[in-house]
Design an enzyme around this catalytic site. Structure first.
Site, short mmCIF file in Angstrom:
data_model
loop_
_atom_site.label_atom_id
_atom_site.label_comp_id
_atom_site.label_asym_id
_atom_site.label_seq_id
_atom_site.Cartn_x
_atom_site.Cartn_y
_atom_site.Cartn_z
CE1 TYR A 1 31.70 45.91 37.23
CE2 TYR A 1 30.61 43.97 38.11
CZ TYR A 1 30.67 44.99 37.18
OH TYR A 1 29.73 45.08 36.19
CE LYS B 1 33.57 44.26 34.98
NZ LYS B 1 32.64 43.13 35.18
#
Length: 304
Positions: free
Chosen positions: A138, A162
């Protein structure tokens, strides 16, 4: 559906429900999960930022991963967020693996003295603790540079990123610098999905799925079909919702989702500080108008 193929779909970031005494109330998620999966949600994500990850204790985050895996019951691969100190992240990774998660979403460490090579070691330890579960990075800070991002993606077990920064050109550079097997997911929800898709992202994250999964799936279908005009039109309809979430330095991000759920008859409790709660009168009026215009209020859903 495998995790790899599901990542090119929608990663739905679930809220964390609380009761009136500020205790976890995970069962309130069941109808939200069921509606999203019925609509076609590809990956339910627990302990993401829409799930107020940093407002949870480690015990609570463990409990949420277990409960969500139980409620999804094998209907889709579950991605479990892990993070904080390396020992906390390892504990959460091991717990998520036991709970039945299909992969781990590793929050970028917010430590003020984080180093790119230190994060490489962090990822390796999380991977070991997670019993080999695939890792989804992330990334909220791309200032670490393309070389560092490539080093992180080269850690064994990393299958995707992400991408949660509004920098499509940096995303394009990162894609070029990394193994072509890495999956790059648009991490800024529906609004940024077309721009990130245009440079190579596949799939996107969504907090909207908690209240309106059908719209998220329609946007995804348009992007997958290359119909950017339709995707932009569908996104324009939800602009008031995202505008509310972006206010107060994004401090109303989760507040907007939970306020909408309450208005829809699926109250999941308030947000915890330091998020804002409740919406201001002006924000609440704008949210009410948006939900009404889309037929999403509780009475309208019942009558519909």
């Amino acid at each position: 559906m495998t995790l790899q193929s599901a990542l090119t779909g929608i990663s739905g970031i679930l809220v964390t429900p609380f009761d009136g005494n500020d205790r976890l109330a995970p069962k309130l998620l069941q109808p939200i999960i069921d509606r999203a999966l019925t609509a076609g949600l590809h990956i339910p994500v627990v302990n993401g930022n829409t799930g107020e990850f940093y407002a949870l204790t480690v015990d609570e985050a463990e409990a949420m991963a277990h409960e969500v895996c139980q409620m999804v019951a094998g209907r889709a691969p579950v991605l479990a967020g892990v993070g904080r100190s390396v020992n906390d992240a390892c504990r959460l990774a091991a717990s998520a693996a036991k709970a039945g998660a299909a992969g781990l979403m590793v929050h970028q460490p917010p430590d003020p003295f984080v180093s790119p090579r230190g994060v490489v070691e962090y990822l390796k330890r999380v991977s070991d603790a997670g019993d080999g579960l695939p890792l989804m990075l992330y990334l909220r800070n791309d200032a670490i540079g393309t070389r560092a991002i490539a080093d992180l993606c080269a850690v064994p077990g990393v299958i995707g990123v992400k991408w949660a920064t509004p920098n499509p050109l940096k995303l394009a550079d990162a894609i070029s610098a990394c193994d072509p097997s890495i999956i790059w997911v648009g991490g800024l929800a529906e609004v940024w999905a077309p721009a990130l898709y245009a440079v190579g992202a596949r799939g996107f994250t969504s907090g909207l799925i908690n209240i309106w999964p059908e719209r998220s799936l329609a946007i995804h279908a348009a992007l997958e079909g290359g119909d950017y005009a339709r995707a932009r039109a569908l996104i324009a309809d939800m602009a008031p919702f995202e505008e509310i979430r972006a206010e107060e330095m994004n401090g109303t991000n989760v507040t907007g989702v939970k306020a909408a759920l309450a208005a829809m008859g699926q109250d999941c409790g308030p947000t915890r500080p330091p998020a804002a709660w409740p919406l201001t009168p002006a924000q609440a009026a704008k949210m009410q108008s948006f939900l009404s215009s889309q037929g999403l209020l509780a009475a309208e859903l019942t009558n519909g």
